[in-house]
Write an enzyme that holds these catalytic residues in place. Sequence first.
Site, PDB file in Angstrom:
ATOM      1  N   ILE A 154       0.981  -1.274  -0.119  1.00  0.00           N
ATOM      2  CA  ILE A 154      -0.034  -0.027   0.017  1.00  0.00           C
ATOM      3  C   ILE A 154       0.895   1.267   0.069  1.00  0.00           C
ATOM      4  O   ILE A 154       2.050   1.247   0.619  1.00  0.00           O
ATOM      5  CB  ILE A 154      -0.821   0.174   1.032  1.00  0.00           C
ATOM      6  CG1 ILE A 154      -0.427   0.283   2.443  1.00  0.00           C
ATOM      7  CG2 ILE A 154      -1.868  -1.186   0.989  1.00  0.00           C
ATOM      8  CD1 ILE A 154      -1.279   0.237   3.516  1.00  0.00           C
ATOM      9  N   TRP A 156       1.693   5.617   0.535  1.00  0.00           N
ATOM     10  CA  TRP A 156       1.730   6.557   1.705  1.00  0.00           C
ATOM     11  C   TRP A 156       0.740   7.462   1.524  1.00  0.00           C
ATOM     12  O   TRP A 156       0.410   8.260   2.462  1.00  0.00           O
ATOM     13  CB  TRP A 156       3.303   7.358   1.567  1.00  0.00           C
ATOM     14  CG  TRP A 156       3.496   7.775   0.238  1.00  0.00           C
ATOM     15  CD1 TRP A 156       4.734   7.207  -0.449  1.00  0.00           C
ATOM     16  CD2 TRP A 156       3.366   9.113  -0.472  1.00  0.00           C
ATOM     17  NE1 TRP A 156       4.907   7.932  -1.669  1.00  0.00           N
ATOM     18  CE2 TRP A 156       4.156   9.204  -1.514  1.00  0.00           C
ATOM     19  CE3 TRP A 156       2.167   9.961  -0.010  1.00  0.00           C
ATOM     20  CZ2 TRP A 156       3.959  10.216  -2.378  1.00  0.00           C
ATOM     21  CZ3 TRP A 156       2.065  11.059  -0.973  1.00  0.00           C
ATOM     22  CH2 TRP A 156       2.882  11.075  -2.048  1.00  0.00           C
ATOM     23  N   LYS A 180       2.207  -4.673   3.469  1.00  0.00           N
ATOM     24  CA  LYS A 180       3.358  -4.064   3.750  1.00  0.00           C
ATOM     25  C   LYS A 180       2.978  -2.544   3.293  1.00  0.00           C
ATOM     26  O   LYS A 180       2.961  -2.215   2.202  1.00  0.00           O
ATOM     27  CB  LYS A 180       4.334  -4.600   2.559  1.00  0.00           C
ATOM     28  CG  LYS A 180       5.539  -4.282   2.868  1.00  0.00           C
ATOM     29  CD  LYS A 180       5.933  -2.857   2.211  1.00  0.00           C
ATOM     30  CE  LYS A 180       7.477  -2.592   2.589  1.00  0.00           C
ATOM     31  NZ  LYS A 180       7.572  -1.045   2.216  1.00  0.00           N
ATOM     32  N   GLU A 253      -2.963  -1.160  -9.307  1.00  0.00           N
ATOM     33  CA  GLU A 253      -3.510   0.211  -9.421  1.00  0.00           C
ATOM     34  C   GLU A 253      -2.281   1.281  -9.161  1.00  0.00           C
ATOM     35  O   GLU A 253      -1.685   1.458  -8.348  1.00  0.00           O
ATOM     36  CB  GLU A 253      -4.468   0.500  -8.314  1.00  0.00           C
ATOM     37  CG  GLU A 253      -5.088   1.982  -8.353  1.00  0.00           C
ATOM     38  CD  GLU A 253      -5.742   2.528  -7.306  1.00  0.00           C
ATOM     39  OE1 GLU A 253      -5.429   3.708  -6.984  1.00  0.00           O
ATOM     40  OE2 GLU A 253      -6.457   1.623  -6.644  1.00  0.00           O
ATOM     41  N   CYS A 289      -4.039   9.291  -6.812  1.00  0.00           N
ATOM     42  CA  CYS A 289      -3.721   8.624  -8.167  1.00  0.00           C
ATOM     43  C   CYS A 289      -4.772   8.997  -9.254  1.00  0.00           C
ATOM     44  O   CYS A 289      -4.327   9.006 -10.400  1.00  0.00           O
ATOM     45  CB  CYS A 289      -3.514   7.140  -8.178  1.00  0.00           C
ATOM     46  SG  CYS A 289      -4.716   6.303  -7.455  1.00  0.00           S
ATOM     47  N   GLU A 397       3.219  12.121 -14.430  1.00  0.00           N
ATOM     48  CA  GLU A 397       2.328  12.306 -13.084  1.00  0.00           C
ATOM     49  C   GLU A 397       3.336  13.011 -12.252  1.00  0.00           C
ATOM     50  O   GLU A 397       4.266  12.698 -11.859  1.00  0.00           O
ATOM     51  CB  GLU A 397       2.127  10.865 -12.626  1.00  0.00           C
ATOM     52  CG  GLU A 397       1.263  10.945 -11.467  1.00  0.00           C
ATOM     53  CD  GLU A 397       0.834   9.582 -10.518  1.00  0.00           C
ATOM     54  OE1 GLU A 397      -0.458   9.379 -10.309  1.00  0.00           O
ATOM     55  OE2 GLU A 397       1.566   8.939 -10.634  1.00  0.00           O
ATOM     56  N   PHE A 399       1.919  14.313  -9.108  1.00  0.00           N
ATOM     57  CA  PHE A 399       1.208  13.693  -7.762  1.00  0.00           C
ATOM     58  C   PHE A 399       1.180  14.798  -6.871  1.00  0.00           C
ATOM     59  O   PHE A 399       2.049  14.577  -5.855  1.00  0.00           O
ATOM     60  CB  PHE A 399       1.945  12.426  -7.349  1.00  0.00           C
ATOM     61  CG  PHE A 399       1.095  11.418  -6.792  1.00  0.00           C
ATOM     62  CD1 PHE A 399       0.192  10.989  -7.190  1.00  0.00           C
ATOM     63  CD2 PHE A 399       1.239  11.334  -5.411  1.00  0.00           C
ATOM     64  CE1 PHE A 399      -0.719   9.882  -6.438  1.00  0.00           C
ATOM     65  CE2 PHE A 399       0.636  10.330  -4.617  1.00  0.00           C
ATOM     66  CZ  PHE A 399      -0.352   9.806  -5.299  1.00  0.00           C
TER      67      PHE A 399
END
Length: 490
Positions: A154, A156, A180, A253, A289, A397, A399
């Site tokens: 996963i 942050w 994790k 994803e 995202c 990207e 982000f």
Amino acid sequence: MQTASEIKEFHNLINGSLVPSSCGGKMESIDPSNGKVWARIPCSTAEDAEDAVRAARQAFGGWSELTAMERSSYLRKIGDLISEHAEELARLETMDNGWVIRETSYGLIPSLTSLWHDAAGAASAASRGETVQLGPKSIGYTLREPLGVVVGIIPWNAPLFTFTIKAAYALAAGNSVIIKPSEHASAASLRFGEILNQILPPGVLNVIAGDGEIGTVLVSHRDVNRVSLTGSGNTAKAIVRSTAMAPKPLTFELGGKSPNIVFSDADLEKAAAGVTLNGIFTGNAGQLCVGGSRILIQKPVFEEMVLLMKKAMKEHIKIGDPLNPEATMGPIANEVQFNRICSYLEIGKEEGGEIIAGGRYGGKQVLPDLPMLHEGYWIEPTLIRVNSNSLQICQEEIFGPVAVVMPFDTEEEALRLANDTNYGLGAGVWTSNLDCAHRMARKLESGTVWVNTYRRVGPELPFGGVKESGFGTDSILENTREKTCIIEAG
């Protein structure tokens, strides 16, 4: 810097016990609003990862043999328990990555309860097969079986949400799970695992923190049966390489460069708020995202829309301490990402982009009136006008709280610009023309298309990407395998 007594300590959850790293190693967790250490998390080793896999494998047998109704009972209790820890979990998520408390409290945590309850209700779907009459004396049927050990990696930016998506439905299907979390934001996930451990049998859920070393051990392990990642394309490529010798189902994803398309017949005030506030800036400071980071506006209303967007930003975006309930946008989650976004701002100017709103970064620039926050990772919500979709800031990207704004003439041009990217996670369309909405929904290369809204999701519908935004979903059926049985009657 906080004193040792003020710094929180978190531990791994392995086989129902809270344990430190086997080597005693620790990593510091930084509060992004001020750059100070607020917690320490384990820097786990390959040995810890092996222990987590062993625990999950041992627990799988008993958990998978429970009936769907029995598993459902566990998951429903988890949903109820989350509400008892809502305030604590919301604060931890905010401390971990700077997501403002008004969003983690009133949006994120209630959604977790709903998702665990939904997974509880979906558990029975994992045991449903189909029957086919193959002939007068032959019958075939399918069984759905859990896969075994599922690893969820996963990010942050939304740890507790992605933790839930990856764990709840995998558990509902009868799998055991290892989560994790990112080394940049592990504290909330470690505490979440500790809370869930009050309900679940030992080893059914394990949570282990560390860097990429343990991630490699987990995804390549022969006793791991599925890997689900929410993260970057580079991490996905590394997982593909690591699983080459022990293939297993993968769900990715990944990133996005989502277009938000405004036609001249749209409700412009609604669209202006939608593409700026909900579309990108108040969604964890653009660190989502699916953030609508490319705003495409039809030329007849371009200048009017820009003014309305600036007005919406000025009236509704309040940058400040993420623990302040009045703040609507917090800091960038960590120093690495802060530096990355700042570099893109400079690249955008070098490429000829015109900053038409925002553009400042650094605590003292962005928050001159809040000296207690001058050391954090702060960036203003920024709009950059561009005239070409080929620029680096239009294709890669970023982000963060940065969106490019571009004019277009026709529906055909809007489609060409929208699809001219390697990504395909989300897309927004703002129009009062229903025929146009349907045409765009069919032709946009995107896993999800929103019309006259943005970023609305729910467990009732799948969420995933196309192209380099990934593939697969974390639905309950993707956490199972189908087995075919054929019986010939005498």
